[in-house]
Design a protein around this motif. Structure first.
Motif, mmCIF file in Angstrom:
data_model
loop_
_atom_site.group_PDB
_atom_site.id
_atom_site.type_symbol
_atom_site.label_atom_id
_atom_site.label_comp_id
_atom_site.label_asym_id
_atom_site.label_seq_id
_atom_site.Cartn_x
_atom_site.Cartn_y
_atom_site.Cartn_z
ATOM 1 N N UNK A 88 0.833 -1.214 0.000
ATOM 2 C CA UNK A 88 0.000 0.000 0.000
ATOM 3 C C UNK A 88 0.862 1.256 0.000
ATOM 4 N N UNK A 89 1.972 1.216 0.725
ATOM 5 C CA UNK A 89 2.867 2.383 0.738
ATOM 6 C C UNK A 89 3.448 2.640 -0.657
ATOM 7 N N UNK A 90 3.849 1.566 -1.328
ATOM 8 C CA UNK A 90 4.411 1.716 -2.683
ATOM 9 C C UNK A 90 3.355 2.290 -3.625
ATOM 10 N N UNK A 91 2.132 1.785 -3.519
ATOM 11 C CA UNK A 91 1.052 2.307 -4.378
ATOM 12 C C UNK A 91 0.827 3.795 -4.110
ATOM 13 N N UNK A 92 0.833 4.172 -2.826
ATOM 14 C CA UNK A 92 0.623 5.583 -2.480
ATOM 15 C C UNK A 92 1.738 6.454 -3.050
ATOM 16 N N UNK A 93 2.985 5.993 -2.897
ATOM 17 C CA UNK A 93 4.131 6.766 -3.401
ATOM 18 C C UNK A 93 4.004 7.056 -4.889
ATOM 19 N N UNK A 94 3.397 6.108 -5.599
ATOM 20 C CA UNK A 94 3.290 6.254 -7.064
ATOM 21 C C UNK A 94 1.906 6.717 -7.502
ATOM 22 N N UNK A 95 1.057 7.097 -6.537
ATOM 23 C CA UNK A 95 -0.324 7.519 -6.854
ATOM 24 C C UNK A 95 -1.014 6.481 -7.735
ATOM 25 N N UNK A 96 -0.773 5.222 -7.416
ATOM 26 C CA UNK A 96 -1.327 4.133 -8.224
ATOM 27 C C UNK A 96 -2.547 3.528 -7.535
#
Ligand SMILES: [Zn+2]
Length: 264
Positions: A88-96
């Motif tokens: 979830x953190x990775x998705x947030x970082x990439x606005x994905x």
């Protein structure tokens, strides 16, 4: 839907016809082609069941209608306390955005992770309660009904949302699965771009396989959860690398909630 009923009936009839031939030939003891016909009798039903994402017995969405360079990112088998927060953190970082096809028993065990997925703006959908990947291809109507209902209940109890989409374990669906998914008002979702990361996770290979199949409207399949020999955090790192690669190719991720395409 009618064309699928006809196809299901045709598969059953062809299978039954070969079975009748097998039984008839078994009366003639010498040079009996019994085994040949007997094996053939199973193919019309087994082949479309075991063939992942096969749309012969019922509709399976494998792509979506994309207006631009969009892909639908789907992440299966969670939630998992060692993977989901980092993903979830990775998705947030990439606005994905992603759709999580979750396993009901995992949701029941870690409901806060299911809530976290929703709170971060992602979609959470049904991937059965037990994820019996070895036997689901042979599931009876009662088993399918129970697996769908229990997973829906777990998701609703944790998040207050009701799924509209279903993904079969390992993408195999017999005609009972298709029928029960329809009855439950769900849409069966397959995929078009997989890196086979559910069985072996070589990050470079996973990326290479997915990127080879990425195009507008592709449904990308990733997994979370434990895998032998896989270090904790590796899946999140692969996701990060995939999102970077997608961005460099001008692709965005979307999470379609309604049917607007295409494949059947
Ligand atoms: Zn799965």
């Amino acid at each position: 839907m009618e064309k699928y009923l006809i196809r299901r009936a045709a598969s059953g009839l062809i299978g039954a016809a070969f079975l009748a031939l097998a039984l008839n030939s078994s009366r003639h003891e010498l040079h009996s082609p019994f085994i040949f016909y007997f094996l053939l009798s199973g193919f019309p039903i087994l082949l479309p069941t075991l063939w992942r994402n096969c749309g012969w017995l019922g509709p399976v969405r494998r792509r979506f209608l994309a207006a631009r360079n969009e892909v639908w990112l789907t992440i299966d088998d969670g939630p998992n306390p060692h993977e989901t927060p980092a993903i979830l953190d990775v998705l947030s970082e990439h606005h994905a955005k992603a759709t999580f096809f979750v396993v009901g028993k995992n949701v029941a065990r870690w409901p806060h992770l299911a809530r976290m997925i929703i709170e971060r703006g992602h979609s959470i959908q049904n991937h059965t309660f037990h994820h019996r990947s070895a036997t689901f291809w042979a599931a009876t109507p009662a088993v399918v009904r129970r697996e769908i209902a229990l997973c829906n209940e777990a998701i609703f109890a944790a998040t207050g949302t009701t799924p509209t989409q279903f993904r079969s374990p390992v993408g195999m669906a017999n005609h009972f699965v298709h029928a029960e998914v329809e009855k439950a008002g769900l849409e069966l979702i397959g995929w078009s771009a997989s890196g086979n990361d559910g069985v072996a996770h070589n990050p470079a290979m996973v990326l290479e396989k997915i990127l080879r199949r990425v195009n507008p409207g592709a449904i990308v399949l990733l997994h979370e959860g434990p895998l032998r020999g896989l270090a904790v955090g590796e899946r999140a790192r692969t996701l990060w690398a995939l999102l970077v690669a997608l961005e460099s190719r001008g692709f965005h991720t979307v999470s379609p909630m309604t049917g607007n395409d295409t494949h059947s």
